[in-house]
Motif scaffolding. Structure first.
Motif, PDB file in Angstrom:
ATOM      1  N   GLU A 128      -1.597  -3.621 -11.055  1.00 53.63           N
ATOM      2  CA  GLU A 128      -1.599  -2.174 -10.789  1.00 53.63           C
ATOM      3  C   GLU A 128      -2.001  -1.963  -9.333  1.00 53.63           C
ATOM      4  O   GLU A 128      -3.146  -2.226  -8.965  1.00 53.63           O
ATOM      5  CB  GLU A 128      -2.621  -1.464 -11.686  1.00 53.63           C
ATOM      6  CG  GLU A 128      -2.156  -1.254 -13.088  1.00 53.63           C
ATOM      7  CD  GLU A 128      -3.192  -0.523 -13.936  1.00 53.63           C
ATOM      8  OE1 GLU A 128      -4.205  -0.041 -13.380  1.00 53.63           O
ATOM      9  OE2 GLU A 128      -2.979  -0.456 -15.143  1.00 53.63           O
ATOM     10  N   PRO A 129      -1.073  -1.495  -8.481  1.00 57.89           N
ATOM     11  CA  PRO A 129      -1.434  -1.310  -7.069  1.00 57.89           C
ATOM     12  C   PRO A 129      -2.306  -0.073  -6.868  1.00 57.89           C
ATOM     13  O   PRO A 129      -2.139   0.923  -7.553  1.00 57.89           O
ATOM     14  CB  PRO A 129      -0.090  -1.146  -6.371  1.00 57.89           C
ATOM     15  CG  PRO A 129       0.850  -0.693  -7.429  1.00 57.89           C
ATOM     16  CD  PRO A 129       0.314  -1.149  -8.759  1.00 57.89           C
ATOM     17  N   ALA A 130      -3.241  -0.174  -5.925  1.00 56.20           N
ATOM     18  CA  ALA A 130      -4.111   0.964  -5.629  1.00 56.20           C
ATOM     19  C   ALA A 130      -3.420   1.955  -4.701  1.00 56.20           C
ATOM     20  O   ALA A 130      -3.617   3.150  -4.799  1.00 56.20           O
ATOM     21  CB  ALA A 130      -5.415   0.480  -4.989  1.00 56.20           C
ATOM     22  N   ARG A 131      -2.617   1.438  -3.779  1.00 56.06           N
ATOM     23  CA  ARG A 131      -1.871   2.300  -2.859  1.00 56.06           C
ATOM     24  C   ARG A 131      -0.398   2.049  -3.080  1.00 56.06           C
ATOM     25  O   ARG A 131      -0.020   1.197  -3.862  1.00 56.06           O
ATOM     26  CB  ARG A 131      -2.195   1.926  -1.412  1.00 56.06           C
ATOM     27  CG  ARG A 131      -3.522   2.443  -0.920  1.00 56.06           C
ATOM     28  CD  ARG A 131      -3.491   2.475   0.595  1.00 56.06           C
ATOM     29  NE  ARG A 131      -4.680   1.874   1.152  1.00 56.06           N
ATOM     30  CZ  ARG A 131      -4.765   1.515   2.425  1.00 56.06           C
ATOM     31  NH1 ARG A 131      -3.733   1.665   3.231  1.00 56.06           N
ATOM     32  NH2 ARG A 131      -5.862   0.998   2.913  1.00 56.06           N
ATOM     33  N   SER A 132       0.438   2.762  -2.343  1.00 60.08           N
ATOM     34  CA  SER A 132       1.869   2.615  -2.586  1.00 60.08           C
ATOM     35  C   SER A 132       2.326   1.181  -2.308  1.00 60.08           C
ATOM     36  O   SER A 132       3.169   0.657  -3.010  1.00 60.08           O
ATOM     37  CB  SER A 132       2.678   3.609  -1.753  1.00 60.08           C
ATOM     38  OG  SER A 132       2.441   3.403  -0.389  1.00 60.08           O
ATOM     39  N   VAL A 133       1.772   0.555  -1.272  1.00 62.53           N
ATOM     40  CA  VAL A 133       2.049  -0.866  -1.105  1.00 62.53           C
ATOM     41  C   VAL A 133       0.724  -1.615  -1.090  1.00 62.53           C
ATOM     42  O   VAL A 133      -0.221  -1.212  -0.441  1.00 62.53           O
ATOM     43  CB  VAL A 133       2.842  -1.179   0.185  1.00 62.53           C
ATOM     44  CG1 VAL A 133       4.303  -0.845   0.013  1.00 62.53           C
ATOM     45  CG2 VAL A 133       2.280  -0.458   1.367  1.00 62.53           C
ATOM     46  N   GLY A 134       0.679  -2.702  -1.826  1.00 60.68           N
ATOM     47  CA  GLY A 134      -0.596  -3.382  -2.021  1.00 60.68           C
ATOM     48  C   GLY A 134      -0.592  -4.788  -1.488  1.00 60.68           C
ATOM     49  O   GLY A 134       0.365  -5.241  -0.873  1.00 60.68           O
ATOM     50  N   GLY A 135      -1.685  -5.497  -1.713  1.00 65.21           N
ATOM     51  CA  GLY A 135      -1.838  -6.856  -1.206  1.00 65.21           C
ATOM     52  C   GLY A 135      -1.931  -7.917  -2.290  1.00 65.21           C
ATOM     53  O   GLY A 135      -1.994  -9.087  -1.983  1.00 65.21           O
ATOM     54  N   ASP A 136      -1.959  -7.493  -3.560  1.00 61.23           N
ATOM     55  CA  ASP A 136      -2.051  -8.458  -4.655  1.00 61.23           C
ATOM     56  C   ASP A 136      -0.673  -8.921  -5.092  1.00 61.23           C
ATOM     57  O   ASP A 136       0.290  -8.161  -4.995  1.00 61.23           O
ATOM     58  CB  ASP A 136      -2.679  -7.788  -5.888  1.00 61.23           C
ATOM     59  CG  ASP A 136      -4.196  -7.848  -5.877  1.00 61.23           C
ATOM     60  OD1 ASP A 136      -4.757  -8.130  -4.809  1.00 61.23           O
ATOM     61  OD2 ASP A 136      -4.782  -7.609  -6.939  1.00 61.23           O
ATOM     62  N   SER A 149      -9.862   1.541  -5.852  1.00 56.17           N
ATOM     63  CA  SER A 149      -9.867   1.230  -4.422  1.00 56.17           C
ATOM     64  C   SER A 149      -9.117  -0.057  -4.109  1.00 56.17           C
ATOM     65  O   SER A 149      -8.812  -0.344  -2.965  1.00 56.17           O
ATOM     66  CB  SER A 149     -11.297   1.133  -3.910  1.00 56.17           C
ATOM     67  OG  SER A 149     -11.921   0.008  -4.481  1.00 56.17           O
ATOM     68  N   ASP A 150      -8.821  -0.848  -5.129  1.00 56.27           N
ATOM     69  CA  ASP A 150      -8.155  -2.129  -4.866  1.00 56.27           C
ATOM     70  C   ASP A 150      -7.096  -2.377  -5.939  1.00 56.27           C
ATOM     71  O   ASP A 150      -7.188  -1.830  -7.045  1.00 56.27           O
ATOM     72  CB  ASP A 150      -9.211  -3.246  -4.893  1.00 56.27           C
ATOM     73  CG  ASP A 150      -8.768  -4.469  -4.101  1.00 56.27           C
ATOM     74  OD1 ASP A 150      -7.608  -4.496  -3.629  1.00 56.27           O
ATOM     75  OD2 ASP A 150      -9.567  -5.399  -3.963  1.00 56.27           O
ATOM     76  N   ASP A 151      -6.112  -3.193  -5.591  1.00 55.30           N
ATOM     77  CA  ASP A 151      -5.115  -3.582  -6.583  1.00 55.30           C
ATOM     78  C   ASP A 151      -5.808  -4.349  -7.714  1.00 55.30           C
ATOM     79  O   ASP A 151      -6.771  -5.083  -7.472  1.00 55.30           O
ATOM     80  CB  ASP A 151      -4.065  -4.513  -5.977  1.00 55.30           C
ATOM     81  CG  ASP A 151      -3.387  -3.902  -4.764  1.00 55.30           C
ATOM     82  OD1 ASP A 151      -3.459  -2.683  -4.612  1.00 55.30           O
ATOM     83  OD2 ASP A 151      -2.790  -4.668  -3.989  1.00 55.30           O
ATOM     84  N   ILE A 152      -5.305  -4.173  -8.901  1.00 53.17           N
ATOM     85  CA  ILE A 152      -5.859  -4.893 -10.049  1.00 53.17           C
ATOM     86  C   ILE A 152      -4.777  -5.810 -10.606  1.00 53.17           C
ATOM     87  O   ILE A 152      -3.696  -5.354 -10.959  1.00 53.17           O
ATOM     88  CB  ILE A 152      -6.329  -3.918 -11.153  1.00 53.17           C
ATOM     89  CG1 ILE A 152      -7.385  -2.960 -10.597  1.00 53.17           C
ATOM     90  CG2 ILE A 152      -6.860  -4.681 -12.350  1.00 53.17           C
ATOM     91  CD1 ILE A 152      -7.811  -1.891 -11.581  1.00 53.17           C
TER      92      ILE A 152
END
Lengths: 388, 112
Positions: free
Chosen positions: A176-184, A373-376
């Motif tokens: 589940e991304p926290a923002r539209s583009v994530g880092g996970d 606040s962060d990707d899960i």
């Protein structure tokens, strides 16, 4: 040189045309203004429809056929970005107020003071230039937002939605991304001899640069997983490739594991990532030891150590990112590995597809109204208790 | 972001506060950049009052170490609380950035 500003003058007074051309002749000659003329509102609308290049309208109020106040109401239907200045009788506040309420940008009074008129025209044109610039910026922003949405969809689309199936094990994963583009990201790969490669990774920072770094990590990891037999060697190869040309000091933590369904053996190497959680059939659990690995992309020529364990029937391994364990509640407490372990201690899962979503549910329930606040990311591997 | 700084024998000592995460990592970076002088021989980040640091924050520390390296200066951290130490250990940053128990010990190590 910029094109002259096109100004439509609307007045039933025939004297105004030669007067305007005469008084503004220097500006016309200098290529700053170009004047067009109409004698009432109807004619003015015709001119506006014919010539989409008209920037502003300078209009009298009292005219036959269509007066200036009616014209003001009609102009936005032709082009909402045209600005109008009204010429009114001195002290005619009633009409001036009506004109302003109908969207006039400014007004001048009769008899026309041409110096004042020129200042008014320039002010109107400056405003128009700023307005157009703001519109262009907004369009660019919308375009950028659209591109971000595309990037986000691309990121989601590279995540596996189908997982290798076997009679002796189950694998599930989601992010589940926290923002539209994530880092996970995570990946599950079918390798030679029935082995399965599993990766969970977290790129430093979020946003577009992180997304690009994540895409290349994922590609490099896939290539390395196919070309190498050992998880440690996979991380080593990816680390060296990421380190080249990494001026921005981006890095990615990666947990890479290979599972052999035939023997139940799980071999893994940890590049600076959260340790996976081993969950037994009775709900007890333990974090898998770290392998002393450094996050990838930072230091070249590193050896990555690997560990191995054999899953007993009924054992499961939970791979996750810090979006799970560092989720915060309103009291600023972290979910922690304790939160993760508590899920299984309370009720050992019999269905690991449900267990995977139960982890997300537990994190959301814990965080409550706190923004994510962060990707899960969470991937679970379960060795079935007995083959069905 | 508030950054409390002082200098001791050519070493800039900066105290980071509360949290460094994706939301304020850039601010943290700018505050560090503004504080560093070209004459500084070392930067010691005192993390005693830091309660959380995300990967974005770790990246800032790394970028700062790189910048300092260009002026032949070193970077070290000290006084890590247990949660912060754990973040350094899990990510492997404890193997890249020197960690010291206290400012005194850090300054002694930076001098040698």
């Amino acid at each position: 040189m910029p094109r002259p500003a096109k100004i439509l003058v609307v007045d039933d007074e025939p004297d105004l045309e030669p007067l305007m051309l005469q008084r503004m002749r220097r500006h016309i000659r200098a290529g700053r203004y170009e004047f067009l003329f109409a004698h009432n509102g109807v004619e003015a609308l015709e001119r506006l429809r014919e010539d989409p290049g008209i920037d502003m309208v300078l209009s009298d109020i009292n005219m036959p056929q269509m007066d200036g106040l009616t014209l003001l109401e009609q102009i936005p239907q032709v082009d909402p970005d045209i600005r109008s200045v009204i010429i009114s009788a001195y002290g005619d506040m009633k009409n001036i107020r009506t004109a302003m309420n109908r969207g006039a940008f400014d007004f001048v009074t009769k008899p026309v003071d041409f110096e004042d008129l020129q200042v008014t025209i320039d002010r109107t044109l400056r405003h128009l230039a700023e307005w157009r610039e703001a519109l262009a910026s907004r369009d660019k922003l919308v375009a950028l937002q659209n591109e971000l949405d595309v990037a986000s969809k691309m990121q989601q689309s590279i995540l596996p939605t189908e997982f290798p199936k076997g009679s002796s094990y189950q694998i599930f994963g989601s992010m589940e991304p926290a923002r539209s583009v994530g880092g996970d990201f995570f990946d599950v790969m079918s390798l030679e001899n029935g082995r399965i490669g599993l990766a969970v990774a977290d790129v430093s920072d979020k946003g577009v640069p992180a997304a690009l770094f994540m895409m290349s990590t994922r590609t490099l990891l896939k290539g390395a997983a196919i070309g190498n037999q050992d998880p440690g060697a996979v991380l080593r190869e990816v680390n060296d490739l990421l380190h080249d040309d990494n001026e921005a000091a981006m890095f990615v933590t990666v947990l890479y594991a290979e599972y052999d369904p035939a023997s139940g053996e799980l071999r893994y190497a940890n590049g600076g990532h959260n340790p996976p959680l081993l969950v037994h059939a009775d709900g007890s659990s333990a974090l898998l030891p770290l392998t002393d690995g450094i996050a990838l992309g930072l230091v070249p020529d590193l050896q990555y150590k690997q560990e191995s364990l054999t899953l007993a029937p009924g054992d499961a391994v939970v791979f996750y990112t810090d979006g799970v364990t560092e989720a915060m509640n309103i009291e600023n407490d972290e979910f922690g590995t304790e939160g993760l372990r508590a899920i299984f201690a309370a009720s050992p899962p019999s269905n690991w597809k449900e267990a995977n979503s139960a982890i997300f549910d537990a994190v959301h329930a814990f965080a409550g109204d706190m923004p994510q606040s962060d990707d899960i990311t969470c991937v679970t591997l379960w060795r079935r208790e007995s083959e069905p | 972001m508030e950054l409390e700084t002082r200098r001791e024998e050519g070493t800039l000592i900066a105290k980071a506060q509360s949290r460094v995460d994706g939301a304020n990592a850039r601010e943290f970076q700018e505050a560090l950049e503004a504080a560093i002088d070209t004459s500084d021989r070392a930067l010691l980040l005192d993390l005693e009052q830091l309660s959380y640091i995300s990967s974005a924050g770790l990246r800032v520390i790394l970028l700062t170490a790189k910048t300092l390296g260009k002026q032949d200066a070193k970077l070290a951290v000290c006084s890590l609380s247990d949660p912060i130490r754990e973040i350094f250990e899990v990510s492997g940053f404890d193997k890249i950035i020197p960690i010291h128990p206290s400012p005194t010990e850090a300054l002694a190590a930076l001098k040698s």
